[in-house]
Design a protein around this motif. Structure first.
Motif: not given
Length: 284
Positions: A110-131
């Motif tokens: 999501l970070q590499s795709l740029g500003k188009e998916l910036y909102g989706a990136k902010l939503i995904a950052q709120r979730f738990q990150v699994r290894n």
């Protein structure tokens, strides 16, 4: 056209544009509420089907609360576009506690795709990150999520995605619940044919057919593994004696006393009054 009731002037009203004009069934773009809000029976029907599917995964694959749901960027983007609150609506739909989680590969994509998916990136950052196994060498989100559910999905993950290629690959596997967004609502996909076929084979092996049971019994008899049981003789019923209660002597009842022997009642003597005595003396 609208006519004012006081002045009588005729005014033209502009059509109100809908924020969800792309997803509205109306072609003119007028404000029309979604069908799920108009018909509450559709919502009840969706919850009933979700309950049946959840019971299928609970009893056959050991899924328990809190349900662990892996999300990718496509699902977060679709939720943002359709104004769906994932944390609020998904527990109501699944009727239980949930844990929303993602992987580092999804966040980097999501970070590499740029500003188009910036909102989706902010939503995904709120979730738990699994290894995942791609910490040093990150891969695509679909490849990462597919690797998380391999080997019969040992951690009991749900997969929430809008990627069609990933959904096709997941349907080939068994025991993986799939979720996606369609018509502004979250939907739990039916079990894959592989899951149903696997369960049928497991239940089929538990029950041995009748002809196989007969052949097994015949082989046991040939090898002498079956002990021949001696036939039991049936006991004959002996003739019983008379009923002991019927042999008892009858009790002699005492005779009733005759009516003569009964005590006679005494006759009452009336007392004479003073007036009757005076009359008797006068006559004498």
């Amino acid at each position: 056209l609208l006519r004012c009731p006081l002045s009588g002037e005729v005014k033209r009203q502009r059509p109100v544009s809908c924020a969800r004009s792309q997803n509205c069934p109306s072609s003119t773009g007028l404000l029309i509420p979604h069908l799920s809000f108009l018909n509450p029976e559709m919502k009840i029907k969706r919850q009933k089907t979700a309950k049946k599917l959840l019971s299928f995964y609970k009893y056959n694959y050991g899924f328990r609360e809190p349900f662990q749901i892996l999300l990718d960027g496509t699902f977060c983007q679709a939720a943002l576009k359709n104004k769906i609150q994932i944390k609020e609506q998904m527990p109501k739909y699944l009727m239980g506690e949930i844990q929303l989680c993602t992987t580092s590969c999804v966040l980097k994509e999501l970070q590499s795709l740029g500003k188009e998916l910036y909102g989706a990136k902010l939503i995904a950052q709120r979730f738990q990150v699994r290894n995942c196994s791609h910490m040093k060498n990150p891969v695509g989100a679909s490849t990462c999520l597919l690797s998380m559910v391999e080997n019969n999905n040992p951690h009991h993950y749900f997969v929430a995605t809008q990627d069609q290629e990933l959904t096709v690959k997941i349907k080939i596997l068994s025991g993986i619940p799939l979720m996606y967004i369609i018509q502004n609502t979250m939907v739990l996909e039916k079990p894959s044919p592989k899951s149903i076929a696997q369960l049928q084979s497991l239940h089929g092996n538990q029950f041995v057919p009748v002809h196989q049971q007969q052949t097994i019994q015949h082989l046991k008899e040939e090898q002498g593994l079956v002990k021949e049981s001696e036939p039991r003789c049936k006991k004959r019923k002996r003739k019983g004696g008379p009923n002991p209660l019927s042999c008892l002597k009858k009790k002699v009842q005492p005779q009733q006393q005759s009516s003569k022997e009964k005590k006679r009642r005494r006759a009452r003597k009336k007392k004479r009054t003073t007036a009757s005595c005076v009359k008797a003396e006068a006559t004498m």
